[in-house]
Enzyme design. Structure first.
Site, PDB file in Angstrom:
ATOM      1  N   HIS A  93       0.835  -1.211   0.000  1.00 61.99           N
ATOM      2  CA  HIS A  93       0.000   0.000   0.000  1.00 61.99           C
ATOM      3  C   HIS A  93       0.873   1.266   0.000  1.00 61.99           C
ATOM      4  O   HIS A  93       0.597   2.229   0.712  1.00 61.99           O
ATOM      5  CB  HIS A  93      -0.994  -0.006   1.166  1.00 61.99           C
ATOM      6  CG  HIS A  93      -0.387  -0.085   2.538  1.00 61.99           C
ATOM      7  ND1 HIS A  93      -0.986  -0.780   3.574  1.00 61.99           N
ATOM      8  CD2 HIS A  93       0.746   0.443   3.072  1.00 61.99           C
ATOM      9  CE1 HIS A  93      -0.255  -0.659   4.668  1.00 61.99           C
ATOM     10  NE2 HIS A  93       0.798   0.090   4.389  1.00 61.99           N
ATOM     11  N   HIS A 140      10.910  -3.460   3.426  1.00 61.30           N
ATOM     12  CA  HIS A 140      11.323  -2.061   3.321  1.00 61.30           C
ATOM     13  C   HIS A 140      11.648  -1.506   4.706  1.00 61.30           C
ATOM     14  O   HIS A 140      11.128  -1.984   5.717  1.00 61.30           O
ATOM     15  CB  HIS A 140      10.280  -1.192   2.619  1.00 61.30           C
ATOM     16  CG  HIS A 140       8.946  -1.073   3.291  1.00 61.30           C
ATOM     17  ND1 HIS A 140       8.133  -2.140   3.573  1.00 61.30           N
ATOM     18  CD2 HIS A 140       8.256   0.028   3.706  1.00 61.30           C
ATOM     19  CE1 HIS A 140       7.002  -1.725   4.116  1.00 61.30           C
ATOM     20  NE2 HIS A 140       7.051  -0.412   4.231  1.00 61.30           N
ATOM     21  N   GLU A 147       4.881  -5.257   8.425  1.00 59.16           N
ATOM     22  CA  GLU A 147       3.531  -5.110   7.870  1.00 59.16           C
ATOM     23  C   GLU A 147       3.029  -6.408   7.226  1.00 59.16           C
ATOM     24  O   GLU A 147       1.815  -6.607   7.100  1.00 59.16           O
ATOM     25  CB  GLU A 147       3.508  -3.992   6.830  1.00 59.16           C
ATOM     26  CG  GLU A 147       3.657  -2.598   7.409  1.00 59.16           C
ATOM     27  CD  GLU A 147       3.621  -1.511   6.335  1.00 59.16           C
ATOM     28  OE1 GLU A 147       3.575  -0.335   6.719  1.00 59.16           O
ATOM     29  OE2 GLU A 147       3.640  -1.833   5.128  1.00 59.16           O
ATOM     30  N   HIS A 161      -1.348   4.927   9.860  1.00 55.37           N
ATOM     31  CA  HIS A 161      -0.028   5.563   9.903  1.00 55.37           C
ATOM     32  C   HIS A 161      -0.107   6.878  10.680  1.00 55.37           C
ATOM     33  O   HIS A 161       0.196   7.950  10.165  1.00 55.37           O
ATOM     34  CB  HIS A 161       0.489   5.809   8.486  1.00 55.37           C
ATOM     35  CG  HIS A 161       0.625   4.562   7.669  1.00 55.37           C
ATOM     36  ND1 HIS A 161      -0.459   3.952   7.052  1.00 55.37           N
ATOM     37  CD2 HIS A 161       1.713   3.802   7.363  1.00 55.37           C
ATOM     38  CE1 HIS A 161      -0.045   2.879   6.396  1.00 55.37           C
ATOM     39  NE2 HIS A 161       1.263   2.767   6.565  1.00 55.37           N
TER      40      HIS A 161
END
Length: 280
Positions: free
Chosen positions: A12, A193, A240, A59
């Site tokens: 996402h 990441h 995630e 977030h």
């Protein structure tokens, strides 16, 4: 009766949303990313889900250090796109299937999951980017969306095993809902990441490919992977990926893999995408 027919997994990345919003999807940099979703966009038009249970992480748009729930289910009528610092994305309001959401909340709580019920929550790119990737830029989203947020931002995150078990509890709840609904469940986030520190920009293709293999064919073993392995090998934000385990836990043990896509890079991360279908 309601039935979960398929699962979708996707990264996402916020820059993907910006590329869509700014009309850059055909740019040389972005075109390979969006090409990887052409199958899914066509497929979902044929599938026409009534409801999507969308697992994402906030977030710091709806939650902060003041309140850090591990699992959240949105039960309000609708959810507005969040302002993440440059104004809300110009995407449709997310409309909920409140009856099914309330049923899910009751069922999973009585299955010993202490999920937090939220009736006010703006939804950020974690939820809206996957919808844009699959549905494009419609006037309104073509189905109802039940948001389920997982804390993977502030330590400690839930384990992959716990997320997998939540998926199973969601499946049980959907199976006993007495309305004829075509339900999909999506897991979002990842892949490898890291956004800060000496390893900023880390991408581990070997880890990502192994994860894509295992989540399809051996999810029970993958669910046991400790969270420190995600952080060590996939970067601090690679955790995630446990949200994909919620999706996988809600599907059958054996599934058909209809689509698999992996691309490096998009912004500062790897992009992963799966479409999995329960065998008929």
């Amino acid at each position: 009766m309601a039935k979960i027919t398929a699962g979708v997994a996707t990264s996402h990345v916020p820059a993907i949303g910006a590329a869509i919003d700014l009309g850059k999807t055909e740019d040389d940099y972005w075109q390979p990313v969006f090409k990887g979703y052409e199958f899914a966009k066509s497929w979902i038009q044929d599938e026409k889900p009534d409801v999507i249970i969308l697992v994402f992480n906030d977030h710091a748009s709806a939650f902060s250090q003041d309140i850090i729930p591990t699992f959240v289910i949105g039960c309000a009528e609708e959810f507005q796109p969040a302002d993440e610092g440059w104004g809300p994305r110009k995407v449709p309001v997310v409309k909920n299937h409140t009856k099914l959401a309330s049923h899910l909340a009751q069922s999973v709580i009585q299955s010993d999951f202490d999920i937090t019920i939220v009736n006010k929550m703006d939804v950020d790119h974690g939820l809206t980017v996957p919808l844009s990737l699959m549905f494009g830029q419609p006037e309104e989203w073509p189905c109802k969306v039940i948001p389920i947020a997982v804390n993977v931002v502030q330590y400690p995150p839930p384990s992959g095993s716990r997320c997998f078990a939540l998926g199973k509890a969601i499946r049980e709840a959907v199976d006993c809902f007495d309305e004829d609904l075509n339900v999909q469940i999506w897991g979002t986030g990842g892949m490898s990441h890291q956004l800060q520190g000496p390893r900023a920009g880390l991408i581990n293709k070997e880890f990502d490919i192994e994860f894509l293999n295992d989540i399809v064919t051996d999810p029970e073993t993958l669910a046991k992977k400790p969270h420190i392995d995600y952080v060590r090998y996939a970067g601090s934000e690679g955790i995630e990926l446990v949200m994909w385990m919620v999706m996988r836990g809600a599907l059958d043990q054996d599934v058909n893999q209809l689509q698999r896509f992996y691309h490096v890079p998009a912004s500062n991360t790897a992009v992963g995408h799966l479409v999995l279908e329960n065998k008929k």
